[in-house]
Design a protein around this motif. Structure first.
Motif, PDB file in Angstrom:
ATOM      1  N   HIS A  23       0.816  -1.212   0.000  1.00  0.00           N
ATOM      2  CA  HIS A  23       0.000   0.000   0.000  1.00  0.00           C
ATOM      3  C   HIS A  23       0.853   1.267   0.000  1.00  0.00           C
ATOM      4  O   HIS A  23       0.312   2.370   0.100  1.00  0.00           O
ATOM      5  N   GLY A  24       2.148   1.129  -0.061  1.00  0.00           N
ATOM      6  CA  GLY A  24       3.019   2.298   0.029  1.00  0.00           C
ATOM      7  C   GLY A  24       3.409   2.582   1.486  1.00  0.00           C
ATOM      8  O   GLY A  24       3.016   1.882   2.417  1.00  0.00           O
ATOM      9  N   SER A 135       2.057  -3.790   6.069  1.00  0.00           N
ATOM     10  CA  SER A 135       3.331  -3.519   5.413  1.00  0.00           C
ATOM     11  C   SER A 135       3.809  -4.694   4.582  1.00  0.00           C
ATOM     12  O   SER A 135       4.837  -4.595   3.907  1.00  0.00           O
ATOM     13  N   CYS A 136       3.045  -5.790   4.628  1.00  0.00           N
ATOM     14  CA  CYS A 136       3.441  -6.984   3.878  1.00  0.00           C
ATOM     15  C   CYS A 136       2.302  -7.547   3.037  1.00  0.00           C
ATOM     16  O   CYS A 136       2.547  -8.059   1.958  1.00  0.00           O
ATOM     17  N   PHE A 137       1.067  -7.428   3.529  1.00  0.00           N
ATOM     18  CA  PHE A 137      -0.081  -8.007   2.839  1.00  0.00           C
ATOM     19  C   PHE A 137      -1.053  -6.909   2.407  1.00  0.00           C
ATOM     20  O   PHE A 137      -1.082  -5.828   2.992  1.00  0.00           O
ATOM     21  N   VAL A 138      -1.849  -7.229   1.409  1.00  0.00           N
ATOM     22  CA  VAL A 138      -2.832  -6.285   0.882  1.00  0.00           C
ATOM     23  C   VAL A 138      -4.078  -6.321   1.759  1.00  0.00           C
ATOM     24  O   VAL A 138      -4.619  -7.396   2.041  1.00  0.00           O
ATOM     25  N   PHE A 139      -4.532  -5.147   2.199  1.00  0.00           N
ATOM     26  CA  PHE A 139      -5.760  -5.005   2.986  1.00  0.00           C
ATOM     27  C   PHE A 139      -6.866  -4.465   2.083  1.00  0.00           C
ATOM     28  O   PHE A 139      -6.638  -3.533   1.311  1.00  0.00           O
ATOM     29  N   SER A 140      -8.045  -5.035   2.194  1.00  0.00           N
ATOM     30  CA  SER A 140      -9.194  -4.477   1.501  1.00  0.00           C
ATOM     31  C   SER A 140      -9.662  -3.225   2.241  1.00  0.00           C
ATOM     32  O   SER A 140      -9.295  -3.011   3.407  1.00  0.00           O
ATOM     33  N   PRO A 141     -10.478  -2.382   1.612  1.00  0.00           N
ATOM     34  CA  PRO A 141     -10.983  -1.194   2.327  1.00  0.00           C
ATOM     35  C   PRO A 141     -11.728  -1.545   3.609  1.00  0.00           C
ATOM     36  O   PRO A 141     -11.611  -0.829   4.614  1.00  0.00           O
ATOM     37  N   GLY A 142     -12.488  -2.645   3.608  1.00  0.00           N
ATOM     38  CA  GLY A 142     -13.195  -3.046   4.821  1.00  0.00           C
ATOM     39  C   GLY A 142     -12.242  -3.464   5.931  1.00  0.00           C
ATOM     40  O   GLY A 142     -12.448  -3.115   7.098  1.00  0.00           O
ATOM     41  N   THR A 143     -11.201  -4.201   5.586  1.00  0.00           N
ATOM     42  CA  THR A 143     -10.207  -4.606   6.580  1.00  0.00           C
ATOM     43  C   THR A 143      -9.466  -3.402   7.129  1.00  0.00           C
ATOM     44  O   THR A 143      -9.164  -3.319   8.326  1.00  0.00           O
ATOM     45  N   TRP A 144      -9.165  -2.465   6.258  1.00  0.00           N
ATOM     46  CA  TRP A 144      -8.474  -1.240   6.671  1.00  0.00           C
ATOM     47  C   TRP A 144      -9.319  -0.442   7.662  1.00  0.00           C
ATOM     48  O   TRP A 144      -8.817   0.053   8.678  1.00  0.00           O
ATOM     49  N   ARG A 145     -10.619  -0.327   7.381  1.00  0.00           N
ATOM     50  CA  ARG A 145     -11.509   0.385   8.299  1.00  0.00           C
ATOM     51  C   ARG A 145     -11.659  -0.365   9.623  1.00  0.00           C
ATOM     52  O   ARG A 145     -11.769   0.262  10.684  1.00  0.00           O
ATOM     53  N   TRP A 146     -11.685  -1.680   9.570  1.00  0.00           N
ATOM     54  CA  TRP A 146     -11.798  -2.458  10.805  1.00  0.00           C
ATOM     55  C   TRP A 146     -10.618  -2.180  11.725  1.00  0.00           C
ATOM     56  O   TRP A 146     -10.771  -2.079  12.938  1.00  0.00           O
ATOM     57  N   ALA A 147      -9.421  -2.071  11.163  1.00  0.00           N
ATOM     58  CA  ALA A 147      -8.259  -1.729  11.977  1.00  0.00           C
ATOM     59  C   ALA A 147      -8.443  -0.350  12.611  1.00  0.00           C
ATOM     60  O   ALA A 147      -8.035  -0.128  13.771  1.00  0.00           O
ATOM     61  N   GLY A 148      -9.055   0.578  11.880  1.00  0.00           N
ATOM     62  CA  GLY A 148      -9.329   1.898  12.441  1.00  0.00           C
ATOM     63  C   GLY A 148     -10.317   1.847  13.595  1.00  0.00           C
ATOM     64  O   GLY A 148     -10.135   2.527  14.612  1.00  0.00           O
ATOM     65  N   TYR A 149     -11.368   1.033  13.447  1.00  0.00           N
ATOM     66  CA  TYR A 149     -12.327   0.886  14.545  1.00  0.00           C
ATOM     67  C   TYR A 149     -11.665   0.282  15.783  1.00  0.00           C
ATOM     68  O   TYR A 149     -12.004   0.641  16.919  1.00  0.00           O
ATOM     69  N   ALA A 207      -4.468   2.842  -1.808  1.00  0.00           N
ATOM     70  CA  ALA A 207      -4.728   1.762  -2.756  1.00  0.00           C
ATOM     71  C   ALA A 207      -3.466   0.941  -2.963  1.00  0.00           C
ATOM     72  O   ALA A 207      -2.366   1.489  -3.072  1.00  0.00           O
ATOM     73  N   PRO A 208      -3.595  -0.393  -3.005  1.00  0.00           N
ATOM     74  CA  PRO A 208      -2.401  -1.227  -3.192  1.00  0.00           C
ATOM     75  C   PRO A 208      -1.848  -1.113  -4.597  1.00  0.00           C
ATOM     76  O   PRO A 208      -2.584  -0.887  -5.561  1.00  0.00           O
ATOM     77  N   THR A 209      -0.558  -1.292  -4.722  1.00  0.00           N
ATOM     78  CA  THR A 209       0.119  -1.299  -6.005  1.00  0.00           C
ATOM     79  C   THR A 209       0.372  -2.742  -6.406  1.00  0.00           C
ATOM     80  O   THR A 209       1.143  -3.432  -5.728  1.00  0.00           O
ATOM     81  N   PRO A 210      -0.270  -3.251  -7.485  1.00  0.00           N
ATOM     82  CA  PRO A 210      -0.093  -4.663  -7.845  1.00  0.00           C
ATOM     83  C   PRO A 210       1.310  -4.928  -8.379  1.00  0.00           C
ATOM     84  O   PRO A 210       1.991  -4.035  -8.899  1.00  0.00           O
TER      85      PRO A 210
END
Length: 272
Positions: A23-24, A135-149, A207-210
């Motif tokens: 994700h950068g 920093s190693c795996f791709v997170f979906s937007p839902g997973t990313w928000r869950w970490a925020g919650y 956004a992840p970079t493929p």
């Protein structure tokens, strides 16, 4: 080619597909903030949350000369008089002292605050560790928000631990008071950093970079390139086995005449 081969699913990559910062570098911001908050919440030793003053000090220590106590959720520490400095100082290498049950009442605020402190550690520590996986795996937007919650909940729980200042020990008699000390100040830092980490997560989804040549099919990059090259053609580059010799191939329908001129026997094609 048989129907089983036609319906076969493409090969999947074995194991975990780890990529450095997919994700950068932005994902490092909430991860670092959450880690600092978690370490700050762990910095206290259990008897340095607040400083207690008032008549209750003499009730706990059975001494009228001790001016204050450093108190926490589980125990307290009292200072000793240093004649050379003419001051009372706390020796932090000494062990914490358990509260006397007959002088200190652990009321509802006490129990609730301890529970919130535990939940803050669980949610905050788990959220910090979870964010480092980005920093190693791709997170979906839902997973990313869950970490925020998760880190936002840690910030809320850490803030609610300050209900401890409403305990009976801090307000039992006239003149009894608890003031901020190292542990409570560390909790302020932890709650602030967890809240900042949550804001950074909700503010932006990086956004992840493929990887080059990577697709959603799960096929390796080299297989994807071969498949794409085969599809881009118009059929003239299709190779099929010839009758009687599996090592020989023939071109597509556009080259049938050339094969007949060369004396190669072409099997009859079935029209479906």
């Amino acid at each position: 080619m048989s129907n089983e081969n036609n319906n076969a699913s493409p090969p999947r990559r074995p194991g975990f597909d780890c990529q450095l910062l997919p994700h950068g570098g932005y994902t490092l911001l909430p991860a670092i903030l959450s880690s600092i908050a978690w370490l700050a919440s762990l910095a206290q030793d259990g008897c340095d949350y607040a400083r207690l003053t008032g008549p209750i000090v003499s009730d706990i220590t059975q001494s009228s000369s001790i001016p204050y106590l450093e108190v926490g959720f589980n125990a307290y520490r009292h200072p000793t008089y240093v004649p050379e400095k003419d001051a009372w100082e706390v020796v932090y290498v000494s062990h914490c002292i358990q509260y006397p049950d007959d002088e200190v009442t652990r009321d509802g605020y006490w129990s609730i605050s301890k529970g919130f402190a535990f939940l803050a550690l669980v949610f905050g520590g788990g959220g910090a560790l979870f964010l480092w996986f980005s920093s190693c795996f791709v997170f979906s937007p839902g997973t990313w928000r869950w970490a925020g919650y998760e880190v936002l909940a840690a910030s809320l729980f850490q803030t609610l631990t300050f209900l401890w200042f409403k305990t009976e020990m801090c307000s039992q008699g006239e003149g009894d008071a608890c003031s901020l000390f190292f542990g409570s100040k560390s909790d302020i830092l932890a709650a602030s950093f967890w809240f900042a980490a949550a804001l950074s997560i909700f503010f932006r989804y990086p956004a992840p970079t493929p990887k080059p040549g990577d697709t959603r099919s799960g096929m390796p990059a080299e297989d994807v390139e071969v498949a794409e090259n085969s599809i881009e053609g118009n059929g003239t580059g299709l190779e099929l086995p010839l009758e009687g010799d599996a090592t020989q191939t023939m071109a597509g329908p556009d080259n049938d005449k050339a094969l007949e001129d060369a004396g190669v026997k072409i099997p009859d094609r079935e029209i479906s």
